[in-house]
Scaffold this motif. Structure first.
Motif, PDB file in Angstrom:
ATOM      1  N   GLY A 181       1.076  -1.338   0.332  1.00  0.00           N
ATOM      2  CA  GLY A 181      -0.007  -0.222   0.451  1.00  0.00           C
ATOM      3  C   GLY A 181       0.822   1.690  -0.066  1.00  0.00           C
TER       4      GLY A 181
ATOM      5  N   VAL B 282      -5.418   6.229  -1.063  1.00  0.00           N
ATOM      6  CA  VAL B 282      -4.563   5.072  -1.789  1.00  0.00           C
ATOM      7  C   VAL B 282      -3.775   3.669  -0.838  1.00  0.00           C
ATOM      8  CG1 VAL B 282      -2.486   4.672  -3.020  1.00  0.00           C
ATOM      9  CG2 VAL B 282      -3.889   6.465  -3.848  1.00  0.00           C
TER      10      VAL B 282
ATOM     11  N   VAL C 118      -6.307   1.901   1.123  1.00  0.00           N
ATOM     12  CA  VAL C 118      -7.092   1.221   0.263  1.00  0.00           C
ATOM     13  C   VAL C 118      -6.232   0.203  -0.238  1.00  0.00           C
ATOM     14  CG1 VAL C 118      -8.816   1.365  -1.611  1.00  0.00           C
ATOM     15  CG2 VAL C 118      -8.737   3.192   0.031  1.00  0.00           C
ATOM     16  N   ALA C 119      -5.072  -0.204  -0.645  1.00  0.00           N
ATOM     17  CA  ALA C 119      -3.810  -0.903  -1.849  1.00  0.00           C
ATOM     18  C   ALA C 119      -4.175  -1.460  -0.271  1.00  0.00           C
ATOM     19  CB  ALA C 119      -3.060  -0.370  -1.705  1.00  0.00           C
TER      20      ALA C 119
ATOM     21  N   ARG D  24      -6.969  -3.955   0.337  1.00  0.00           N
ATOM     22  CA  ARG D  24      -7.281  -4.731  -1.602  1.00  0.00           C
ATOM     23  C   ARG D  24      -6.912  -5.983  -1.540  1.00  0.00           C
ATOM     24  NH1 ARG D  24      -5.664  -4.105  -7.494  1.00  0.00           N
ATOM     25  NH2 ARG D  24      -3.510  -3.257  -6.450  1.00  0.00           N
TER      26      ARG D  24
ATOM     27  N   LEU E  17     -12.891  -3.497  -4.165  1.00  0.00           N
ATOM     28  CA  LEU E  17     -12.502  -1.964  -3.311  1.00  0.00           C
ATOM     29  C   LEU E  17     -10.730  -1.945  -4.638  1.00  0.00           C
ATOM     30  CD1 LEU E  17     -11.257  -4.234  -0.289  1.00  0.00           C
ATOM     31  CD2 LEU E  17     -12.246  -1.449   0.208  1.00  0.00           C
TER      32      LEU E  17
ATOM     33  N   LEU F  90     -10.013   1.964  -5.221  1.00  0.00           N
ATOM     34  CA  LEU F  90      -8.691   2.479  -5.787  1.00  0.00           C
ATOM     35  C   LEU F  90      -7.807   2.900  -7.020  1.00  0.00           C
ATOM     36  CD1 LEU F  90      -5.445   2.181  -4.174  1.00  0.00           C
ATOM     37  CD2 LEU F  90      -5.634   0.291  -5.132  1.00  0.00           C
TER      38      LEU F  90
ATOM     39  N   GLU G  27      -9.287   6.842  -5.719  1.00  0.00           N
ATOM     40  CA  GLU G  27      -8.235   7.356  -4.913  1.00  0.00           C
ATOM     41  C   GLU G  27      -6.977   7.652  -6.211  1.00  0.00           C
ATOM     42  OE1 GLU G  27     -10.275   7.991  -3.120  1.00  0.00           O
ATOM     43  OE2 GLU G  27     -11.434   6.566  -2.231  1.00  0.00           O
TER      44      GLU G  27
END
Lengths: 100, 261
Positions: free
Chosen positions: A12, B133, B136-137, B140, B152, B156, B159
């Motif tokens: 992320g 980012v 959510v990443a 996911r 998601l 993403l 975003e």
């Protein structure tokens, strides 16, 4: 479990870095964090100036989180928020300090 | 009267299936449901933040493509709310909730059009959406079903656009800023970081969640807090410093009151 989460977090963070076009910086930090406790970008901040976020023993997130818990600092409510909030207004004293 | 967001019809129109829900304990499902409900209203409410950027972009005289891109972001936030509503219903909840307080977007009357715009863009894109980012990443990566991963993934992708918009605008106009404007923007960053810390601090009150709960979208408080701090310190601050803004000093100032206590 922790290792899965740590891999997910690293991915992320890498994606956010790519968006901000500073992937190189984060790739280097990620490599570092695998070998040693996390050292954030603010690691070189001098303690006498207020904060020592680069403490070897505790990461920036832990230090700041502990301090906020101790102060019982309030957020925007009792549950996490998503979506960008409205930006904050400028405070006059910050502007004066910034220009002095 | 508190405004209510009712997305039951939208959610019914295109139902989402999450297989294997029966095997997940009720309290873990409930933690995930609570988060998706909060998210539904937050995403919807955030459309107004992008809407407020439109007159700022026009007043600052930026290229039409930026105005068009931000116009599209308003709809994307509204669409995210519908995506969340579909998950809410799939988890057995009702896609109808009161909206949170709709804090006004400040007018920045003490700043010129470009500086006012950059204040908003730094707060919205370079901080909030860049953190989004990363969050959510991360989520996911941990999603337990293809349907949730799909939801998601869609959020993403948007975003990323919202965050990238800010960084690109800074790339474009950053070199034209004079020293005084940089100093004023650097001063504003203190307020931005204080605000970001307050906004994300509810994560500190949440417990860690099990893998099963996280796979449904329940928040893991300690992990999310770490993502927030790592993104601000590892991505946002270096990114803003690259544009000549004193972001490290601003973050130090923003955190000093908390850490000195």
């Amino acid at each position: 479990m922790n290792s899965t989460r740590s891999i997910a977090r690293r991915r992320g963070l890498r994606m956010a870095a790519q968006v901000a076009s500073i992937a190189g910086v984060v790739a280097a930090s990620a490599a570092l964090s695998q070998a040693a406790p996390a050292r954030p970008a603010t690691a070189n901040i001098a303690p006498q100036e207020g904060v020592m976020l680069g403490d070897e023993g505790k990461g920036a997130a832990d230090q700041l989180g502990d301090a906020i818990r101790v102060r019982n600092a309030s957020g925007c409510g009792c549950s996490p928020c998503w979506g960008p909030p409205a930006p904050p207004p400028m405070r006059a004293e910050l502007l004066e300090e910034g220009l002095s | 009267m508190t405004p209510v967001l009712d997305l039951r019809r939208e959610a019914r129109r295109d139902p989402l299936e999450i297989p294997g829900l029966d095997a997940i304990p009720a309290e873990e499902r409930a933690a995930a449901l609570a988060n998706w409900r909060e998210r539904m209203v937050s995403e919807h409410a955030s459309a107004r933040v992008f809407a407020a950027l439109i007159p700022r972009l026009m007043a600052a005289g930026v290229a039409r493509r930026h105005v068009a891109a931000v116009s599209a972001m308003i709809g994307q936030e509204l669409d995210h709310a519908v995506l969340c509503a579909r998950v809410v219903v799939a988890l057995g909840g009702e896609a109808k909730l009161p909206l949170p307080p709709l804090t006004a977007v400040p007018a920045h009357e003490d700043a010129g059009p470009l500086e006012g715009l950059l204040r908003d863009v730094i707060s919205v894109s370079c901080c909030s959406e860049t953190v989004a980012v990363a969050l959510v990443a991360t989520e996911r990566e941990q999603a337990g079903t293809a349907s949730l991963r799909g939801v998601l993934g869609k959020i993403l992708a948007d975003e990323v656009k919202h965050a990238r918009f800010g960084w690109r605008l800074l790339d474009e106009v950053g070199p034209t800023l004079d020293a005084r404007t940089r100093a004023r923007l650097s001063a504003y960053l203190v307020a931005v970081f204080e605000h970001q810390i307050a906004f994300h601090s509810p994560f500190l009150r949440l417990p860690s969640a099990s893998d099963r709960a996280v796979s449904l979208g329940a928040p893991d408080g300690p992990s999310n807090w770490r993502v927030f701090v790592d993104t601000i310190t590892g991505v946002t601050i270096p990114g803003l410093e690259r544009h000549g803004l004193d972001a490290e000093r601003a973050f130090r100032r923003a955190t000093s009151a908390v850490l000195a206590a």
